[in-house]
Design a protein around this motif. Structure first.
Motif, PDB file in Angstrom:
ATOM      1  N   ARG A 122       0.838  -1.202   0.000  1.00 25.59           N
ATOM      2  CA  ARG A 122       0.000   0.000   0.000  1.00 25.59           C
ATOM      3  C   ARG A 122       0.877   1.258   0.000  1.00 25.59           C
ATOM      4  O   ARG A 122       1.118   1.833  -1.044  1.00 25.59           O
ATOM      5  N   ASP A 123       1.452   1.613   1.125  1.00 27.82           N
ATOM      6  CA  ASP A 123       2.287   2.821   1.156  1.00 27.82           C
ATOM      7  C   ASP A 123       3.487   2.630   0.224  1.00 27.82           C
ATOM      8  O   ASP A 123       3.895   3.556  -0.498  1.00 27.82           O
ATOM      9  N   HIS A 177       3.600   4.344  12.611  1.00 27.93           N
ATOM     10  CA  HIS A 177       3.795   4.261  11.153  1.00 27.93           C
ATOM     11  C   HIS A 177       4.733   5.418  10.814  1.00 27.93           C
ATOM     12  O   HIS A 177       4.301   6.565  10.725  1.00 27.93           O
ATOM     13  N   HIS A 189       7.641   7.567   8.730  1.00 25.98           N
ATOM     14  CA  HIS A 189       8.313   7.843   7.459  1.00 25.98           C
ATOM     15  C   HIS A 189       9.749   8.275   7.737  1.00 25.98           C
ATOM     16  O   HIS A 189      10.090   8.718   8.838  1.00 25.98           O
ATOM     17  N   ASN A 212       9.105   4.223   4.208  1.00 23.70           N
ATOM     18  CA  ASN A 212       8.603   3.853   5.536  1.00 23.70           C
ATOM     19  C   ASN A 212       9.736   3.198   6.326  1.00 23.70           C
ATOM     20  O   ASN A 212      10.772   2.859   5.755  1.00 23.70           O
TER      21      ASN A 212
HETATM   22 ZN    ZN Z   1       2.467   6.554   5.252  1.00 23.27          ZN
END
Ligand code: ZN
Ligand code: KIV
Length: 502
Positions: free
Chosen positions: A13-14, A202, A204, A238
């Protein structure tokens, strides 16, 4: 009791939404299988509403994997949530992951909503989601730039409305480990009902702190870390799954954490992803870089020979990196080949074994020694191959100083017809690609071309990846051969096939 930390993988996804990382359905399914074997707890399979292709792949992954939870992302709108539910409802363990931004800058400029409107949206739509599915994750986007007391209010509403996981994203990679620790600790103390839910993070990597921030969250009691293989994701990516997992495993006592992940599958998942998206990791990348377990300095080599632990805090085997084994060659039999596949953790059906063995023999005829990397490239390349509209029949290329390069290409079409074209170019590769364009009637933009040798030595196979952009779509083509021009042509034809079929 150690803290059980769930690994939530967002590679599909990301990761997949970041530049150059897009995958087609076959590739996403291959990655999802790798993640299931890695035993991640949750696979975020996509953002179902973002495109019909995303919806289809979230649905297909939900139908395919059995052990992990499968999540789809959704904004806090009924349409997003309904679409996410349609895509994951067939999963053995479905989850809907809803999010809304909570920082002043996002609320004012992006959402154009007041803080009270955001709270109201959380109250009604988290409850709506919980009416569909028991496993509901709520994310407060840009949490680390939100006001802490407001964040605690939002999370309290989310828990009241039925959220089971509260995610604290460092959306713009801005926070630091100390701040992350303090924020998670604050939320665990100030969110009503905190003891009933799992806190997640989550992070980054804009400041290179994603792994450190994720680990700080675990120290503060987070029970879930969101991360991606090879650290892919928006902008700088990520938190890298392999770094988070190996830090938590190698320093298990310090973090007082336990994981369900089978770390010995890390190397395979990482190299499968590199191959699929055509992006190699840097040689000095922690855990999965080519040099991560190489000892170059004489003094280090001496120490390692005496006792590996002098310079090795984890073993290559712990991530599934096989120590070098005997290479196979043209006299190796089917049994030895089959055994090697098994030791590499590659499971194939008897029919696939026949096919792979035939390819191995053909390669061994052209190349004295076939290494494990050659075998992995061969078998994975086959698994990812898409249906063929055109196959390479033959080619002739010519070039030299002071003359244009030329290429004559002959492709076999699915209906059995042979189609030929010739073209000139500044180099052999350009000439060959132009001739292919003339045959297939497309003129895609070549956005990227990479070549790397699968193993060492002059007779190493070249693996070429091309990224082709056409009519708003980007596809990745791959080609493998001892001859780098042939590998380039095969990569281009495989990309063109994807453009014609997918
Ligand atoms: Zn993200
Ligand atoms: O970075 C982010 O905030 C996200 C959320 C949707 C979790 O990706």
């Amino acid at each position: 009791m150690p803290n059980h930390v769930k690994i939530f993988d967002t590679t599909l996804r990301d990761g997949e939404q970041s530049p150059g990382c897009s995958m087609n359905l076959t590739e996403k399914l291959e990655m999802a299988r790798q993640l299931e074997k890695l035993r991640v707890d949750i696979i975020e399979a996509g953002f179902a509403i973002s495109s019909p292709g995303d919806f289809e792949s979230v649905r297909a992954i939900s139908e395919t994997v059995r052990t992990p939870v499968v999540a789809s992302l959704a904004r806090l709108t009924q349409k997003d949530i309904d679409t996410a539910w349609d895509a994951v409802r067939v999963a053995q363990h479905p989850r809907i992951h809803v999010f809304i931004a909570t920082s002043p800058i996002h609320m004012q400029y992006k959402l154009k909503m007041s803080p009270n409107e955001v709270i109201e949206r959380v109250r009604t739509l988290v409850a709506y989601t919980r009416g569909l599915v028991e496993d509901v994750e709520f994310s407060a986007e840009d949490a680390t730039r939100s006001e802490w007391d407001f964040l605690a209010r939002v999370f309290t509403e989310a828990v009241r409305a039925g959220a089971t996981t509260l995610n604290v994203p460092d959306t713009v990679g801005y926070t630091t480990p100390d701040e992350m620790f303090a924020l998670i600790q604050y939320l665990r103390r100030n969110v009503e009902g905190a003891e009933k839910v799992v806190f997640s993070t989550h992070c980054h990597n804009d400041l290179g702190l994603a792994t450190a921030n994720s680990l700080a969250a675990v120290r503060a009691g987070a029970g879930q870390v969101e991360c991606a293989i090879n650290g892919i994701g928006e902008r700088a990516g990520n938190a890298a799954l392999e770094e988070v997992v190996m830090a938590l495993k190698t320093r298990a006592g310090y973090f007082d954490a336990e994981l369900g992940v089978d770390a010995t599958r890390i190397y395979r998942a990482s190299s499968a992803l590199s191959r699929i998206i055509g992006q190699r990791v840097a040689p000095n990348k922690a855990i999965v870089g080519a040099n991560a377990f190489a000892h170059e300095a004489g003094i280090h080599q001496h120490g390692v020979l005496a006792n590996r632990e002098t310079y090795e805090i984890m073993s290559p085997e712990s991530i599934g990196l096989p120590r070098s084994q005997m290479v196979l060659g043209k006299h190796s039999g089917r049994h030895a080949f089959d055994e090697r596949l098994k030791s590499l953790g590659i499971h194939v059906s008897p029919e696939q074994l026949d096919e792979a063995f035939a390819k191995f023999k053909a390669l061994a005829d052209r190349k004295k020694q076939v290494s494990d990397r050659d075998i992995e490239a061969l078998v994975l390349g086959d698994r990812l191959a898409s249906e063929e509209v055109y196959a390479l029949e033959s080619f002739v290329v010519n070039s030299g100083s002071g003359i244009d390069a030329s290429a004559n290409i002959s492709l076999k079409k699915k209906d059995g017809s042979i189609q030929k074209a010739s073209a000139l170019g500044d180099g052999q590769v350009e000439a060959a690609f132009s001739a292919i364009n003339a045959i297939v009637g497309l003129n895609p933009e070549l956005r990227d071309y990479t070549i790397h040798s699968v193993s060492e030595g002059e007779d190493a196979q070249g693996e070429v990846t091309v990224k082709l952009f056409c009519d708003g779509r980007m596809v990745t083509g791959r080609g493998l051969s001892i001859d780098v021009i042939e590998a380039s042509i095969r990569a281009y034809v495989s990309g063109v096939n994807k453009l014609l079929i997918d």
